[in-house]
Design a protein around this motif. Structure first.
Motif, PDB file in Angstrom:
ATOM      1  N   GLU A 149      -3.091  -2.323   7.305  1.00  0.00           N
ATOM      2  CA  GLU A 149      -3.209  -2.293   5.848  1.00  0.00           C
ATOM      3  C   GLU A 149      -3.891  -3.541   5.311  1.00  0.00           C
ATOM      4  O   GLU A 149      -4.594  -3.475   4.315  1.00  0.00           O
ATOM      5  CB  GLU A 149      -1.828  -2.172   5.213  1.00  0.00           C
ATOM      6  CG  GLU A 149      -1.214  -0.810   5.391  1.00  0.00           C
ATOM      7  CD  GLU A 149       0.279  -0.877   5.199  1.00  0.00           C
ATOM      8  OE1 GLU A 149       0.742  -0.371   4.176  1.00  0.00           O
ATOM      9  OE2 GLU A 149       0.977  -1.445   6.055  1.00  0.00           O
ATOM     10  N   SER A 150      -3.698  -4.672   5.981  1.00  0.00           N
ATOM     11  CA  SER A 150      -4.284  -5.921   5.486  1.00  0.00           C
ATOM     12  C   SER A 150      -5.811  -5.845   5.445  1.00  0.00           C
ATOM     13  O   SER A 150      -6.456  -6.563   4.698  1.00  0.00           O
ATOM     14  CB  SER A 150      -3.832  -7.104   6.336  1.00  0.00           C
ATOM     15  OG  SER A 150      -4.269  -6.929   7.662  1.00  0.00           O
ATOM     16  N   ALA A 151      -6.393  -4.951   6.257  1.00  0.00           N
ATOM     17  CA  ALA A 151      -7.847  -4.788   6.245  1.00  0.00           C
ATOM     18  C   ALA A 151      -8.313  -4.165   4.943  1.00  0.00           C
ATOM     19  O   ALA A 151      -9.468  -4.291   4.556  1.00  0.00           O
ATOM     20  CB  ALA A 151      -8.290  -3.918   7.421  1.00  0.00           C
ATOM     21  N   LEU A 152      -7.407  -3.483   4.270  1.00  0.00           N
ATOM     22  CA  LEU A 152      -7.817  -2.664   3.131  1.00  0.00           C
ATOM     23  C   LEU A 152      -7.431  -3.258   1.789  1.00  0.00           C
ATOM     24  O   LEU A 152      -7.687  -2.680   0.744  1.00  0.00           O
ATOM     25  CB  LEU A 152      -7.175  -1.272   3.263  1.00  0.00           C
ATOM     26  CG  LEU A 152      -7.516  -0.537   4.556  1.00  0.00           C
ATOM     27  CD1 LEU A 152      -6.683   0.730   4.682  1.00  0.00           C
ATOM     28  CD2 LEU A 152      -8.993  -0.189   4.598  1.00  0.00           C
ATOM     29  N   LEU A 153      -6.808  -4.436   1.826  1.00  0.00           N
ATOM     30  CA  LEU A 153      -6.207  -4.967   0.609  1.00  0.00           C
ATOM     31  C   LEU A 153      -7.150  -5.042  -0.587  1.00  0.00           C
ATOM     32  O   LEU A 153      -6.756  -4.753  -1.704  1.00  0.00           O
ATOM     33  CB  LEU A 153      -5.602  -6.348   0.868  1.00  0.00           C
ATOM     34  CG  LEU A 153      -4.156  -6.309   1.345  1.00  0.00           C
ATOM     35  CD1 LEU A 153      -3.617  -7.710   1.534  1.00  0.00           C
ATOM     36  CD2 LEU A 153      -3.276  -5.533   0.360  1.00  0.00           C
ATOM     37  N   ASP A 157     -13.357   0.391  -3.142  1.00  0.00           N
ATOM     38  CA  ASP A 157     -14.553   1.240  -3.091  1.00  0.00           C
ATOM     39  C   ASP A 157     -15.375   0.947  -1.844  1.00  0.00           C
ATOM     40  O   ASP A 157     -15.843   1.860  -1.167  1.00  0.00           O
ATOM     41  CB  ASP A 157     -15.436   1.027  -4.335  1.00  0.00           C
ATOM     42  CG  ASP A 157     -14.877   1.782  -5.528  1.00  0.00           C
ATOM     43  OD1 ASP A 157     -13.919   2.570  -5.327  1.00  0.00           O
ATOM     44  OD2 ASP A 157     -15.373   1.578  -6.645  1.00  0.00           O
ATOM     45  N   ALA A 158     -15.525  -0.356  -1.559  1.00  0.00           N
ATOM     46  CA  ALA A 158     -16.267  -0.747  -0.365  1.00  0.00           C
ATOM     47  C   ALA A 158     -15.552  -0.217   0.881  1.00  0.00           C
ATOM     48  O   ALA A 158     -16.196   0.272   1.816  1.00  0.00           O
ATOM     49  CB  ALA A 158     -16.402  -2.262  -0.308  1.00  0.00           C
ATOM     50  N   ASN A 159     -14.225  -0.312   0.885  1.00  0.00           N
ATOM     51  CA  ASN A 159     -13.457   0.185   2.029  1.00  0.00           C
ATOM     52  C   ASN A 159     -13.641   1.683   2.216  1.00  0.00           C
ATOM     53  O   ASN A 159     -13.809   2.161   3.335  1.00  0.00           O
ATOM     54  CB  ASN A 159     -11.974  -0.114   1.840  1.00  0.00           C
ATOM     55  CG  ASN A 159     -11.663  -1.582   2.049  1.00  0.00           C
ATOM     56  OD1 ASN A 159     -12.353  -2.247   2.821  1.00  0.00           O
ATOM     57  ND2 ASN A 159     -10.666  -2.080   1.366  1.00  0.00           N
ATOM     58  N   LEU A 160     -13.580   2.403   1.113  1.00  0.00           N
ATOM     59  CA  LEU A 160     -13.763   3.858   1.183  1.00  0.00           C
ATOM     60  C   LEU A 160     -15.117   4.203   1.771  1.00  0.00           C
ATOM     61  O   LEU A 160     -15.245   5.111   2.593  1.00  0.00           O
ATOM     62  CB  LEU A 160     -13.676   4.456  -0.228  1.00  0.00           C
ATOM     63  CG  LEU A 160     -12.353   5.095  -0.623  1.00  0.00           C
ATOM     64  CD1 LEU A 160     -12.468   5.692  -2.010  1.00  0.00           C
ATOM     65  CD2 LEU A 160     -11.952   6.164   0.391  1.00  0.00           C
ATOM     66  N   ASP A 177       0.480  -0.294  12.517  1.00  0.00           N
ATOM     67  CA  ASP A 177       1.598  -1.111  12.022  1.00  0.00           C
ATOM     68  C   ASP A 177       2.091  -0.627  10.660  1.00  0.00           C
ATOM     69  O   ASP A 177       2.434  -1.434   9.788  1.00  0.00           O
ATOM     70  CB  ASP A 177       1.184  -2.591  11.909  1.00  0.00           C
ATOM     71  CG  ASP A 177       0.732  -3.155  13.240  1.00  0.00           C
ATOM     72  OD1 ASP A 177       1.076  -2.570  14.277  1.00  0.00           O
ATOM     73  OD2 ASP A 177       0.041  -4.180  13.246  1.00  0.00           O
ATOM     74  N   PHE A 178       2.114   0.680  10.493  1.00  0.00           N
ATOM     75  CA  PHE A 178       2.451   1.247   9.191  1.00  0.00           C
ATOM     76  C   PHE A 178       3.861   0.829   8.752  1.00  0.00           C
ATOM     77  O   PHE A 178       4.801   0.870   9.536  1.00  0.00           O
ATOM     78  CB  PHE A 178       2.361   2.777   9.237  1.00  0.00           C
ATOM     79  CG  PHE A 178       2.512   3.412   7.892  1.00  0.00           C
ATOM     80  CD1 PHE A 178       1.466   3.398   6.992  1.00  0.00           C
ATOM     81  CD2 PHE A 178       3.710   4.004   7.519  1.00  0.00           C
ATOM     82  CE1 PHE A 178       1.596   3.978   5.737  1.00  0.00           C
ATOM     83  CE2 PHE A 178       3.852   4.588   6.268  1.00  0.00           C
ATOM     84  CZ  PHE A 178       2.797   4.570   5.376  1.00  0.00           C
ATOM     85  N   GLY A 179       3.948   0.439   7.488  1.00  0.00           N
ATOM     86  CA  GLY A 179       5.241   0.068   6.919  1.00  0.00           C
ATOM     87  C   GLY A 179       5.429  -1.431   6.788  1.00  0.00           C
ATOM     88  O   GLY A 179       6.377  -1.888   6.156  1.00  0.00           O
ATOM     89  N   THR A 180       4.516  -2.217   7.372  1.00  0.00           N
ATOM     90  CA  THR A 180       4.689  -3.670   7.306  1.00  0.00           C
ATOM     91  C   THR A 180       3.856  -4.305   6.187  1.00  0.00           C
ATOM     92  O   THR A 180       4.091  -5.434   5.819  1.00  0.00           O
ATOM     93  CB  THR A 180       4.277  -4.345   8.634  1.00  0.00           C
ATOM     94  OG1 THR A 180       2.932  -3.956   8.935  1.00  0.00           O
ATOM     95  CG2 THR A 180       5.186  -3.913   9.766  1.00  0.00           C
ATOM     96  N   GLY A 181       2.881  -3.591   5.663  1.00  0.00           N
ATOM     97  CA  GLY A 181       2.006  -4.170   4.646  1.00  0.00           C
ATOM     98  C   GLY A 181       2.407  -3.748   3.253  1.00  0.00           C
ATOM     99  O   GLY A 181       3.580  -3.466   2.995  1.00  0.00           O
ATOM    100  N   LEU A 185       1.375   3.754   0.335  1.00  0.00           N
ATOM    101  CA  LEU A 185       1.294   5.106  -0.211  1.00  0.00           C
ATOM    102  C   LEU A 185      -0.033   5.332  -0.912  1.00  0.00           C
ATOM    103  O   LEU A 185      -0.632   6.386  -0.785  1.00  0.00           O
ATOM    104  CB  LEU A 185       2.472   5.371  -1.158  1.00  0.00           C
ATOM    105  CG  LEU A 185       3.832   5.237  -0.473  1.00  0.00           C
ATOM    106  CD1 LEU A 185       4.957   5.503  -1.462  1.00  0.00           C
ATOM    107  CD2 LEU A 185       3.935   6.186   0.707  1.00  0.00           C
ATOM    108  N   THR A 186      -0.499   4.310  -1.617  1.00  0.00           N
ATOM    109  CA  THR A 186      -1.802   4.407  -2.265  1.00  0.00           C
ATOM    110  C   THR A 186      -2.896   4.630  -1.226  1.00  0.00           C
ATOM    111  O   THR A 186      -3.788   5.451  -1.402  1.00  0.00           O
ATOM    112  CB  THR A 186      -2.099   3.108  -3.043  1.00  0.00           C
ATOM    113  OG1 THR A 186      -1.061   2.939  -3.992  1.00  0.00           O
ATOM    114  CG2 THR A 186      -3.439   3.184  -3.746  1.00  0.00           C
ATOM    115  N   TYR A 187      -2.800   3.873  -0.128  1.00  0.00           N
ATOM    116  CA  TYR A 187      -3.816   4.014   0.909  1.00  0.00           C
ATOM    117  C   TYR A 187      -3.818   5.416   1.496  1.00  0.00           C
ATOM    118  O   TYR A 187      -4.861   6.004   1.737  1.00  0.00           O
ATOM    119  CB  TYR A 187      -3.588   2.995   2.034  1.00  0.00           C
ATOM    120  CG  TYR A 187      -3.789   1.571   1.578  1.00  0.00           C
ATOM    121  CD1 TYR A 187      -4.793   1.261   0.678  1.00  0.00           C
ATOM    122  CD2 TYR A 187      -2.978   0.556   2.054  1.00  0.00           C
ATOM    123  CE1 TYR A 187      -4.982  -0.038   0.250  1.00  0.00           C
ATOM    124  CE2 TYR A 187      -3.159  -0.749   1.643  1.00  0.00           C
ATOM    125  CZ  TYR A 187      -4.157  -1.039   0.738  1.00  0.00           C
ATOM    126  OH  TYR A 187      -4.345  -2.314   0.327  1.00  0.00           O
TER     127      TYR A 187
END
Ligand code: C2E
Ligand code: MG
Ligand code: MG
Ligand code: MG
Length: 275
Positions: A149-153, A157-160, A177-181, A185-187
């Motif tokens: 998740e930290s990659a997507l913080l 738009d750029a990430n998408l 590592d789902f659940g640690t960031g 839910l938004t992601y």
């Protein structure tokens, strides 16, 4: 306080901080030479289908054979590599080496490669992935990238854009590592993931430690709702496996099945190597 714990505490503490920073600087220098001197090695850890207990995927995990310090785990050098940008060069090496290895396996087995947030923001990533697949001949549908998740913080738009460009190539994307960031839910709602891997910290507390069971259950429900493959990492005991089975997880990974192994050990693993 410093006084109570004896004289010299301040300077002792101060020196320690400096020492730690020095150490990072030294490792940073060493990292620059590591690729040329062939000090990196990929280990592979199987991910199994929970029902058949057959290997469906192997995750590439980086190791550094440091000439003086011996084997170093990624937890001790990835952040240094990220800070200095060397992770981009290392990441390209990882992808190429892993794809060259994966084309030797039975083609029912996919390859999972971890992507650093720094790589994810690199404008060359998509082109490099395309070229590496062509160069190695690995079918795109056998490659999956694990992203935390930290990659997507930031920059959603750029990430998408990057995620969709990767999907267009035909590779799959896992949220690691789902659940640690944060904002999981938004992601899930916004990004085209194929898989979620519930973090080891929850799995290791199964069957009932501190609400771990509730989280593992919630992730299973989320995964099904979003039509994602659900995976659990860090499975160490039969009891944990049975919890995950009763929650309907699709895939499992952990020491119960195998630690990460060197590529020359993969032939001992049922159905991995194409002879
Ligand atoms: P990760 O992707 O979540 O990988 C799982 C980590 O848990 C691995 O540690 C693995 O060895 C360990 N593990 C697996 N099963 C068990 C288990 O049953 N019990 C316990 N205690 N541990 C288990 P490792 O290899 O030290 O890697 C740590 C992290 O470093 C990885 O976490 C990943 O985020 C990162 N990493 C590894 N290789 C690469 C790479 O090539 N590139 C990048 N950017 N990051 C990498
Ligand atoms: Mg991973
Ligand atoms: Mg993981
Ligand atoms: Mg993890």
């Amino acid at each position: 306080s410093a006084k109570l714990s004896g004289g010299g505490t301040y300077s002792f503490f101060g020196n320690q901080m400096t020492e730690k920073e020095n150490d990072r600087q030294i490792l940073k220098q060493d990292l620059r030479k590591a690729i040329d001197q062939q000090q990196f090695e990929l280990y592979y850890q199987p991910i199994l289908d929970l029902i058949t207990e057959k290997v469906v995927c192997l995750e590439a995990l980086l190791r550094w054979h440091h000439p003086k310090r011996g084997l170093i785990s990624p937890g001790d050098f990835i952040s240094i590599a990220e800070e200095s940008g060397i992770i981009l060069i290392i990441g390209e090496w990882v992808l190429l080496a892993a794809c060259l290895e994966a084309v030797k396996w039975n083609d029912t087995i996919s390859l999972a490669v971890n992507l650093s947030p720094v790589q994810f923001r690199d404008s060359n990533l998509v082109q490099n992935v395309k070229e590496t697949l062509i160069r190695t001949g690995l079918a795109p549908n056998r490659l999956e990238f694990e992203i935390t998740e930290s990659a997507l913080l930031l920059d959603s738009d750029a990430n998408l854009f990057v995620l969709h460009a990767l999907k267009e190539i035909g590779v799959r994307i896992s949220m690691d590592d789902f659940g640690t960031g944060y904002s999981s839910l938004t992601y899930l709602r916004s990004f085209p993931f194929d898989k979620i891997k519930v973090d080891r910290s929850f799995v290791s507390d199964l069957p009932d430690g501190n609400g771990a069971d509730a989280i593992v259950h919630a992730v299973a429900v989320l995964g099904r709702s979003f039509n994602l493959t659900t995976t659990a990492e860090g499975v160490e005991t039969r009891e944990q496996l049975e919890c995950l089975r009763s929650e309907g997880y699709d895939q499992v990974q952990g020491y119960l099945f195998s630690k990460p192994v060197q590529s020359n050990q993969l032939h001992t693993m049922d159905a991995v190597v194409r002879f």
